[in-house]
Write a protein that holds these residues in place. Structure first.
Motif, mmCIF file in Angstrom:
data_model
loop_
_atom_site.group_PDB
_atom_site.id
_atom_site.type_symbol
_atom_site.label_atom_id
_atom_site.label_comp_id
_atom_site.label_asym_id
_atom_site.label_seq_id
_atom_site.Cartn_x
_atom_site.Cartn_y
_atom_site.Cartn_z
ATOM 1 N N VAL A 186 1.499 -5.780 3.123
ATOM 2 C CA VAL A 186 1.177 -5.850 1.687
ATOM 3 C C VAL A 186 1.465 -4.518 0.983
ATOM 4 O O VAL A 186 1.776 -4.482 -0.207
ATOM 5 C CB VAL A 186 -0.308 -6.243 1.498
ATOM 6 C CG1 VAL A 186 -0.725 -6.147 0.049
ATOM 7 C CG2 VAL A 186 -0.560 -7.640 2.057
ATOM 8 N N ILE A 187 1.411 -3.404 1.737
ATOM 9 C CA ILE A 187 1.457 -2.073 1.109
ATOM 10 C C ILE A 187 2.736 -1.844 0.289
ATOM 11 O O ILE A 187 2.657 -1.467 -0.889
ATOM 12 C CB ILE A 187 1.275 -0.979 2.181
ATOM 13 C CG1 ILE A 187 -0.124 -1.082 2.800
ATOM 14 C CG2 ILE A 187 1.484 0.411 1.569
ATOM 15 C CD1 ILE A 187 -0.336 -0.163 3.988
ATOM 16 N N PRO A 188 3.965 -2.073 0.850
ATOM 17 C CA PRO A 188 5.168 -1.826 0.038
ATOM 18 C C PRO A 188 5.224 -2.699 -1.217
ATOM 19 O O PRO A 188 5.601 -2.230 -2.291
ATOM 20 C CB PRO A 188 6.324 -2.158 0.994
ATOM 21 C CG PRO A 188 5.744 -2.032 2.350
ATOM 22 C CD PRO A 188 4.316 -2.458 2.234
ATOM 23 N N LEU A 189 4.840 -3.987 -1.052
ATOM 24 C CA LEU A 189 4.894 -4.904 -2.203
ATOM 25 C C LEU A 189 3.884 -4.501 -3.274
ATOM 26 O O LEU A 189 4.188 -4.537 -4.476
ATOM 27 C CB LEU A 189 4.641 -6.338 -1.745
ATOM 28 C CG LEU A 189 4.676 -7.407 -2.847
ATOM 29 C CD1 LEU A 189 6.023 -7.409 -3.561
ATOM 30 C CD2 LEU A 189 4.381 -8.791 -2.248
ATOM 31 N N ALA A 190 2.673 -4.107 -2.864
ATOM 32 C CA ALA A 190 1.649 -3.703 -3.834
ATOM 33 C C ALA A 190 2.099 -2.473 -4.620
ATOM 34 O O ALA A 190 1.939 -2.400 -5.847
ATOM 35 C CB ALA A 190 0.327 -3.435 -3.116
ATOM 36 N N LEU A 191 2.682 -1.498 -3.907
ATOM 37 C CA LEU A 191 3.191 -0.309 -4.600
ATOM 38 C C LEU A 191 4.322 -0.663 -5.555
ATOM 39 O O LEU A 191 4.418 -0.141 -6.667
ATOM 40 C CB LEU A 191 3.667 0.723 -3.563
ATOM 41 C CG LEU A 191 2.573 1.385 -2.715
ATOM 42 C CD1 LEU A 191 3.193 2.260 -1.633
ATOM 43 C CD2 LEU A 191 1.634 2.212 -3.605
ATOM 44 N N TRP A 192 5.197 -1.591 -5.117
ATOM 45 C CA TRP A 192 6.307 -2.014 -5.978
ATOM 46 C C TRP A 192 5.781 -2.697 -7.246
ATOM 47 O O TRP A 192 6.307 -2.461 -8.343
ATOM 48 C CB TRP A 192 7.211 -2.965 -5.197
ATOM 49 C CG TRP A 192 8.364 -3.498 -6.011
ATOM 50 C CD1 TRP A 192 9.581 -2.933 -6.190
ATOM 51 C CD2 TRP A 192 8.370 -4.726 -6.752
ATOM 52 N NE1 TRP A 192 10.361 -3.709 -7.013
ATOM 53 C CE2 TRP A 192 9.639 -4.835 -7.361
ATOM 54 C CE3 TRP A 192 7.447 -5.744 -6.951
ATOM 55 C CZ2 TRP A 192 9.995 -5.914 -8.161
ATOM 56 C CZ3 TRP A 192 7.794 -6.825 -7.750
ATOM 57 C CH2 TRP A 192 9.055 -6.904 -8.356
#
Length: 610
Positions: A186-192
């Motif tokens: 989830v981390i990369p998508l949330a930051l994006w």
């Protein structure tokens, strides 16, 4: 039948709500969307289902990879047949069905009907505007705003619905599916998502302002171009081609500059989001591979994560262009609002009555009017025109003669005072009934670019050809109408007259205008330089017809050529909005005042005449 059913869901010619279009962009949108809310409600639900089905297909991909890994190939279809069948139903039946329903609602229902409903209602609203509204703007700019507001509002509203569901469903589903596989995905998508929202918040308001400015520039250019085409004879007569080119070039240069400013911001947003998308793909795929290498997620989760972020990458680019389109269309709608939401200056009261004319007496009581200025034009004028009386309004240019008849026609509202017809205050009457009882022949006769018949029927809709020809003969127009023809081969009454009647001479236009008023046969008649475009021979020929036209009517005539009104019952001399003399021709000449000086100029020449 299917197409027809969807095409008939919205009535393009339905009446607008009683309240006029509101100011404020959101209220303006909802004013029209509320009228077709059932269709939009279904579109929102269908858009939700379409987005969910698209996400389900990516979920199916990850599921298929995991099933293929965990099941021997010989038992694959036997063990997972029902689940595979459901996947096929979603892909082959449900997805095409809901996409088809979406397209039918957009292309068969909203595109033709909602677009033209907005145009129709705006056109009817603008037609009720006062004369001053049209005199204060380019007709081309008004027309363009009416025509472009409908499709721009529809497109942006539909795009918002589609984009909203795709963003919410894709982002939400991706977060859920990633978290289900491993929360760290989830981390990369949330930051994006955080960076994507920040980019939109920065660029979108700037694109919106640029789009509004670009739309205003386009409307300005259209107004100037149409103004030149409409007055092409003047342009050629004065041989100022280069000046006219510069006039249009300035507006076109402004369009180019505004468009460039908008394009710069769109390109900057494009570069920013593409860079963010690259980081999202690499970050998510790399993290998924690392988690798989440590045995923490399956190969199916890698396939799901990679496919979904690539889809989100494509969707982000699509959303970027949709957002650009949305705000470009919002800019067009805002530009159109400058025309559409202007309040109507001359309106009927809620309890407006129809005018009934029994005698035709007209009375001006202490009227004041100054075109919105503090003073001037007409101040404190009193005048009574007895039933059946024929008066002439005389005076130098700017004395208020044409203004007086425009006020009688209620093309403008008084600042104070009253105008009465047979004791009925015209401010309490419907404008339609007022003008239906007044015939007008103006100095500048402008005909509609339609047939001679259509122009004449404005005087009396439903008149027979025999009645038309009777009025034509009385106006002495029968000598040229049978010889008329146009580029389409139409002749006589069916021949089209060109824009504003340019294919006819001034005298021919005037005679058709007189025939139109003869057909109307209204009890009150206004003649504003009615014979100014006629030569002396033709004027003399139709003088008898004019006297027949005036018989039994209350007549108010304006003429700078005093010989045409000298025989009227009474002459009223105006100067600077006030009555300075009144009487018949002989009395006014003997009085030696303003009328006598005007008469002397016209009969004795300008040189050596006091």
């Amino acid at each position: 039948m299917l197409f027809r059913r969807f095409e008939n869901l919205i009535d393009a010619f339905q009446d607008a709500p009683k309240n006029p279009p509101p100011d404020g962009i959101l209220r303006f949108y909802f004013y029209y969307i509320r009228q077709v809310w059932p269709v939009f409600a279904v579109l929102i639900v269908v858009g939700l289902v379409v987005a969910l089905i698209d996400v389900a297909l990516f979920s199916f991909l990850g599921r298929l990879v995991d099933l293929a890994q965990a099941t021997p190939s010989s038992d694959f279809f036997r063990q997972h047949g029902p689940e595979l069948l459901w996947m096929a139903v979603v892909a082959v039946i449900l997805r095409p069905l809901f996409n088809a329903l979406h397209d039918l609602l957009v292309h068969q229902t909203l595109a033709p009907s909602m677009t033209n409903m907005i145009r129709w209602q705006n056109h009817r609203h603008v037609l009720r505007q006062s004369l001053n509204f049209f005199q204060s703007d380019f007709s081309g700019r008004i027309a363009q705003r009416i025509m472009q507001t409908g499709p721009a509002l529809r497109d942006s509203a539909v795009q918002v619905v589609d984009a909203l569901w795709h963003v919410v469903i894709y982002a939400g589903s991706a977060l859920f599916l990633f978290a289900e596989a491993d929360w760290r995905l989830v981390i990369p998508l949330a930051l994006w998502i955080v960076c994507y929202i920040a980019a939109l918040r920065y660029f979108v308001p700037r694109i919106k302002r640029s789009a509004t400015a670009a739309s205003a520039a386009r409307s300005k250019l259209m107004g100037r171009v149409v103004d030149g085409y409409t007055n092409i004879a003047t342009l050629k007569l004065f041989a100022h081609t280069q000046d006219e080119e510069r006039y249009a070039r300035t507006a076109m240069g402004e369009v180019i500059e505004r468009f460039r400013q908008q394009s710069r911001r769109v390109s900057a947003m494009d570069i920013c989001i593409i860079s963010m998308n690259g980081v999202l793909i690499v970050g998510t795929t790399g993290l998924a591979l690392w988690l798989w290498s440590n045995g923490q997620i399956s190969v199916g989760a890698i396939a799901l994560a990679t496919a979904l972020v690539i889809r989100i990458n494509n969707m982000a680019g699509w959303i970027m262009w949709v957002v650009n389109g949305i705000f470009e269309n919002i800019g067009i709608v805002q530009d159109g609002m400058h025309t559409v939401v202007q309040p109507i200056a001359v309106v009927d009261r809620d309890d407006a009555r129809a005018l009934t004319v029994e005698h035709g007496q007209v009375r001006f009581e202490d009227i004041h009017f100054h075109y919105g200025k503090r003073s001037g034009i007409i101040a404190g004028l009193d005048l009574e025109v007895r039933a059946g009386e024929k008066i002439g309004l005389v005076g130098p240019s700017g004395a208020g003669k044409s203004t007086l008849v425009n006020l009688l026609l209620r093309l403008y509202d008084l600042q104070s005072g009253r105008i009465l017809i047979d004791g009925q205050d015209i401010a309490t009457l419907s404008q339609e009934s007022l003008r239906a009882n007044i015939g007008v022949v103006t100095q500048d006769t402008s005909l509609l670019h339609r047939s001679i018949r259509d122009n004449l029927l404005y005087g009396r809709p439903g008149a027979s050809d025999e009645e038309l020809w009777e009025a034509i003969r009385k106006a002495r127009a029968d000598e040229f109408i049978p010889q008329l023809s146009d580029a389409e081969g139409r002749t006589g009454l069916d021949a089209h007259v060109g824009e504003r009647g340019v294919k006819l001479s001034g005298g021919q236009r005037q005679r058709i205008a007189i025939a139109r008023v003869l057909l109307k046969d209204a009890p009150i008649l206004i003649m504003d330089e009615a014979t100014s475009a006629l030569d002396s021979e033709v004027e003399a020929a139709i003088q008898e017809s004019l006297e027949t036209l005036m018989k039994g009517k209350t007549v108010i005539a304006i003429a700078h050529r005093l010989s045409t009104i000298a025989r009227l019952d009474r002459l009223v001399v105006l100067d600077k909005g006030r009555i300075v003399e009144t009487g018949n021709h002989a009395e006014l000449v003997a009085a030696g005042g303003l009328y006598a000086r005007l008469w002397a100029h016209q009969t004795g020449g300008f040189v050596g005449i006091d």
